[in-house]
Scaffold this motif. Sequence first.
Motif: not given
Length: 144
Positions: A53-59, A110-115, A24-26, A1-7
Amino acid sequence: MITLTLLHPLQSIPAQSWTFADDEPVIRIGRAADNHVVLYSAVVSRLHIEIRRIDRGWEVVNLGANGTYIDGEAIVQILVTDGVILRLARSGPQIQIHLGVSTALLVTSRRCSATMVNGACADVSSLQRGSVVVSGEKDTEIGE
Protein backbone atom coordinates in the motif's frame (compact mmCIF):
# COMPACT_ATOMS: atom_id res chain seq x y z
CA MET A 1 -10.26 -2.86 -1.07
CA ILE A 2 -8.03 -5.02 -3.26
CA THR A 3 -9.00 -8.40 -4.66
CA LEU A 4 -6.47 -10.94 -5.93
CA THR A 5 -7.80 -13.65 -8.22
CA LEU A 6 -5.86 -16.77 -9.11
CA LEU A 7 -6.67 -17.59 -12.72
CA HIS A 8 -7.14 -21.14 -13.96
CA PRO A 9 -3.85 -22.37 -15.51
CA LEU A 10 -5.41 -23.28 -18.88
CA GLN A 11 -8.18 -20.67 -19.15
CA SER A 12 -8.47 -17.08 -17.92
CA ILE A 13 -11.26 -17.91 -15.46
CA PRO A 14 -11.15 -17.48 -11.67
CA ALA A 15 -9.96 -20.45 -9.62
CA GLN A 16 -9.82 -18.68 -6.25
CA SER A 17 -9.73 -15.15 -4.89
CA TRP A 18 -8.72 -13.22 -1.79
CA THR A 19 -9.94 -9.78 -0.70
CA PHE A 20 -7.96 -7.42 1.54
CA ALA A 21 -8.92 -4.10 3.12
CA ASP A 22 -7.14 -0.93 2.04
CA ASP A 23 -5.56 -0.64 5.50
CA GLU A 24 -3.46 -3.78 4.89
CA PRO A 25 0.07 -2.34 4.44
CA VAL A 26 1.63 -5.35 2.65
CA ILE A 27 0.23 -8.49 1.03
CA ARG A 28 2.80 -11.27 0.62
CA ILE A 29 2.47 -14.01 -2.00
CA GLY A 30 4.68 -17.07 -2.30
CA ARG A 31 5.24 -20.71 -1.37
CA ALA A 32 5.99 -20.17 2.34
CA ALA A 33 3.18 -20.93 4.77
CA ASP A 34 3.42 -17.52 6.47
CA ASN A 35 2.40 -15.56 3.34
CA HIS A 36 -1.05 -14.03 3.00
CA VAL A 37 -1.54 -16.01 -0.21
CA VAL A 38 0.26 -19.36 -0.42
CA LEU A 39 0.77 -20.93 -3.85
CA TYR A 40 2.30 -24.40 -4.01
CA SER A 41 4.16 -24.30 -7.31
CA ALA A 42 7.74 -25.33 -8.08
CA VAL A 43 8.41 -22.05 -9.92
CA VAL A 44 7.08 -19.78 -7.15
CA SER A 45 9.62 -18.57 -4.59
CA ARG A 46 9.01 -18.78 -0.84
CA LEU A 47 8.36 -15.01 -0.90
CA HIS A 48 7.70 -14.22 -4.55
CA ILE A 49 6.00 -10.82 -4.54
CA GLU A 50 4.81 -8.15 -2.17
CA ILE A 51 1.87 -5.93 -2.95
CA ARG A 52 2.43 -2.77 -0.91
CA ARG A 53 0.00 0.00 0.00
CA ILE A 54 1.46 3.38 -1.01
CA ASP A 55 0.12 6.95 -1.19
CA ARG A 56 -0.84 6.55 -4.87
CA GLY A 57 -2.57 3.18 -4.34
CA TRP A 58 -0.79 -0.17 -4.52
CA GLU A 59 2.52 -1.33 -5.99
CA VAL A 60 3.84 -4.79 -6.84
CA VAL A 61 7.45 -5.60 -5.95
CA ASN A 62 9.08 -8.73 -7.39
CA LEU A 63 11.19 -10.67 -4.88
CA GLY A 64 11.14 -14.04 -6.67
CA ALA A 65 14.15 -15.76 -8.19
CA ASN A 66 12.15 -16.60 -11.35
CA GLY A 67 10.70 -13.13 -11.81
CA THR A 68 7.25 -11.65 -12.18
CA TYR A 69 5.78 -10.74 -15.56
CA ILE A 70 3.07 -8.50 -17.00
CA ASP A 71 2.22 -9.15 -20.66
CA GLY A 72 5.43 -11.18 -21.00
CA GLU A 73 7.66 -8.34 -19.72
CA ALA A 74 9.65 -8.82 -16.51
CA ILE A 75 8.91 -6.27 -13.78
CA VAL A 76 10.84 -5.27 -10.68
CA GLN A 77 8.42 -2.76 -9.18
CA ILE A 78 5.27 -1.34 -10.75
CA LEU A 79 2.18 0.65 -9.77
CA VAL A 80 -0.95 -1.54 -9.80
CA THR A 81 -3.69 -0.72 -12.28
CA ASP A 82 -7.16 -2.23 -12.01
CA GLY A 83 -7.42 -5.56 -13.85
CA VAL A 84 -3.68 -6.12 -14.29
CA ILE A 85 -2.61 -9.77 -14.62
CA LEU A 86 0.67 -10.86 -13.05
CA ARG A 87 2.43 -14.11 -13.94
CA LEU A 88 4.71 -15.51 -11.24
CA ALA A 89 7.71 -16.87 -13.19
CA ARG A 90 7.54 -17.32 -16.98
CA SER A 91 5.39 -20.44 -16.73
CA GLY A 92 3.83 -20.01 -13.29
CA PRO A 93 0.42 -19.08 -11.93
CA GLN A 94 -1.40 -15.92 -12.99
CA ILE A 95 -2.97 -13.51 -10.52
CA GLN A 96 -5.36 -10.75 -11.56
CA ILE A 97 -5.68 -7.68 -9.34
CA HIS A 98 -8.89 -5.69 -8.97
CA LEU A 99 -9.05 -2.44 -7.03
CA GLY A 100 -12.13 -1.10 -5.28
CA VAL A 101 -15.35 -3.00 -4.64
CA SER A 102 -14.99 -6.74 -5.14
CA THR A 103 -16.89 -8.12 -8.10
CA ALA A 104 -15.43 -11.61 -7.72
CA LEU A 105 -17.76 -14.57 -8.01
CA LEU A 106 -16.21 -16.25 -4.99
CA VAL A 107 -16.88 -15.83 -1.31
CA THR A 108 -13.60 -14.39 -0.06
CA SER A 109 -12.00 -13.43 3.19
CA ARG A 110 -8.81 -11.88 4.44
CA ARG A 111 -7.28 -15.30 5.06
CA CYS A 112 -9.30 -17.39 2.65
CA SER A 113 -9.08 -21.16 2.91
CA ALA A 114 -11.69 -21.92 0.28
CA THR A 115 -11.53 -23.17 -3.27
CA MET A 116 -13.90 -23.61 -6.19
CA VAL A 117 -15.65 -26.95 -6.48
CA ASN A 118 -18.17 -27.29 -9.31
CA GLY A 119 -18.58 -23.50 -9.46
CA ALA A 120 -19.17 -23.01 -5.72
CA CYS A 121 -16.87 -21.94 -2.90
CA ALA A 122 -16.09 -24.98 -0.74
CA ASP A 123 -14.03 -25.21 2.44
CA VAL A 124 -10.77 -27.10 2.15
CA SER A 125 -9.63 -27.74 5.71
CA SER A 126 -6.24 -29.17 4.74
CA LEU A 127 -5.13 -25.85 3.25
CA GLN A 128 -3.89 -23.04 5.48
CA ARG A 129 -4.24 -19.24 5.14
CA GLY A 130 -5.19 -19.22 1.49
CA SER A 131 -3.01 -22.06 0.27
CA VAL A 132 -3.49 -23.26 -3.27
CA VAL A 133 -1.86 -26.12 -5.12
CA VAL A 134 -1.12 -24.85 -8.60
CA SER A 135 -0.76 -27.26 -11.48
CA GLY A 136 -0.44 -26.87 -15.19
CA GLU A 137 2.89 -25.04 -15.32
CA LYS A 138 6.22 -26.36 -16.45
CA ASP A 139 8.66 -27.20 -13.68
CA THR A 140 11.72 -26.09 -15.64
CA GLU A 141 12.39 -22.96 -13.60
CA ILE A 142 13.80 -23.12 -10.10
CA GLY A 143 12.09 -21.90 -6.95
CA GLU A 144 13.90 -20.31 -4.06
